[in-house]
Design a protein around this motif. Sequence first.
Motif, PDB file in Angstrom:
ATOM      1  N   ALA A 292       0.847  -1.195   0.000  1.00 53.63           N
ATOM      2  CA  ALA A 292       0.000   0.000   0.000  1.00 53.63           C
ATOM      3  C   ALA A 292       0.879   1.241   0.000  1.00 53.63           C
ATOM      4  CB  ALA A 292      -0.933   0.012   1.208  1.00 53.63           C
TER       5      ALA A 292
ATOM      6  N   ARG B 158      -3.403   0.287  -3.370  1.00 60.06           N
ATOM      7  CA  ARG B 158      -3.202  -0.929  -2.588  1.00 60.06           C
ATOM      8  C   ARG B 158      -3.300  -2.139  -3.515  1.00 60.06           C
ATOM      9  NH1 ARG B 158      -6.225  -4.871   0.005  1.00 60.06           N
ATOM     10  NH2 ARG B 158      -5.531  -5.523   2.094  1.00 60.06           N
TER      11      ARG B 158
ATOM     12  N   TYR C 289      -3.781   7.230  -3.252  1.00 63.79           N
ATOM     13  CA  TYR C 289      -3.669   6.010  -2.453  1.00 63.79           C
ATOM     14  C   TYR C 289      -3.846   4.803  -3.370  1.00 63.79           C
ATOM     15  CZ  TYR C 289      -4.507   2.386   1.027  1.00 63.79           C
ATOM     16  OH  TYR C 289      -4.423   1.244   1.779  1.00 63.79           O
TER      17      TYR C 289
END
Length: 306
Positions: free
Chosen positions: A251, A263, A261
Motif C-alpha cells: 500500500a 493498494r 492512495y
Amino acid sequence: MAATPPQIAHRSYGRAQAARPPGVQDLLRGEAKQRAAAASRGGGNGRRHEERCRRRHQRTLELDVLDCAVCWQALCPPVFQCAVGHLICSSCLAKLPNRKKCYTCSRKGDYNRCYSMDKVLGSMQVPCSNARYGCTVKTSYHQKQEHEATCPHDEPCFCPVSCCGFSGGPAAATHLRHFLTDHGWPSTEFSYGASFDVAVRDEDEMRVLIGDDGHLFLLTVALKPSSCVVDFSVVCVRPRDVEPKFRCIMAFGSWKNSNYYARSEFQVTSTAFFGGMPPECVMFSVPKLCLDKDSSIHVTMHNTLA
C-alpha cells in the motif's frame, strides 16, 4: 597319378590348457542338457513373465486421483468412500457436518472404510522430485511432500543478478550471506501479519526481507527512465511451491503533492532465479510524481498455511 598334398602339422605355441577330468566334463554336459530342457518346458512361462514386467513398467497413473475429494490433499490411510465410490480422508470425514450424505454427490448413506485403497496407498512408491539432482529416495505418495520439504538434494537456487555466477543449495542461510555480504543489499526482518515500511529511494534497489520463520524474500524497486511509474515486486527465494504459501499486501499513500492512495494484494511467486528474475513478477506500481525523499510503501506478508 596325382601327388598327395603334403600334410602340414599345426603346432600350438600357446600354453596348453589342462584337460578337465572326464567326470567334470560329463557333469557340465549334463547341466547344460538340464538347462536346455527346462527352457524348452518353461519357455512360455518365461515369455509371459517378461511380458508382465514390460507392461508393469509401461503403466502410468495420474497421481491426483489419489487426492481427497474435499481438501485435495494426498490421501493417507485410513481412507473412506461413499456408496458411489467417492473417496475422502479421515480428517475431512471427521469435519463433515453431515456424515450420512456424500460431500461430492450428495447421495445419502454412510461412508465406509475402503481397504483396497488403503492397500494401494501402502504399496505405491513414488520418486522424489529431486531425483534429477541425485535423490534416490522413494516414499508413499502421501509422504512425498514431507520428504521434499527437508530433502538435501533440492533444486539449487541462483542469484537474480545476471552477471553473478553464484549458485547454492536451498538453505536460506547460504543466500542470505551472499545477498548481504557479496552484494551489500539492505535487509528487513518482519513478522507475518504485521505491517512494516520500506523507504523508496530515487534508484533501483534490491531489499532482502527475512520472515520470522527463516524464509527469504526479495523486494525489488525498479525506476525505469522511460516510464512514469516505479515498479515493485516481491518473490520468495525457494526452488518451487509445493502449494501457494505466501501472500503480500502493498500500500502507498501520498498527501503532500497529491491525494493518492493505492493498494494491491497478490500471491507471492517462488523462484530459484534460473535465468534471472521471473517475468511478469511486478505486482505494484506508484506514479513517480507522487514520490518524494520521505516516501515509503507499507508491506504486509502473510503465511497462508500457518
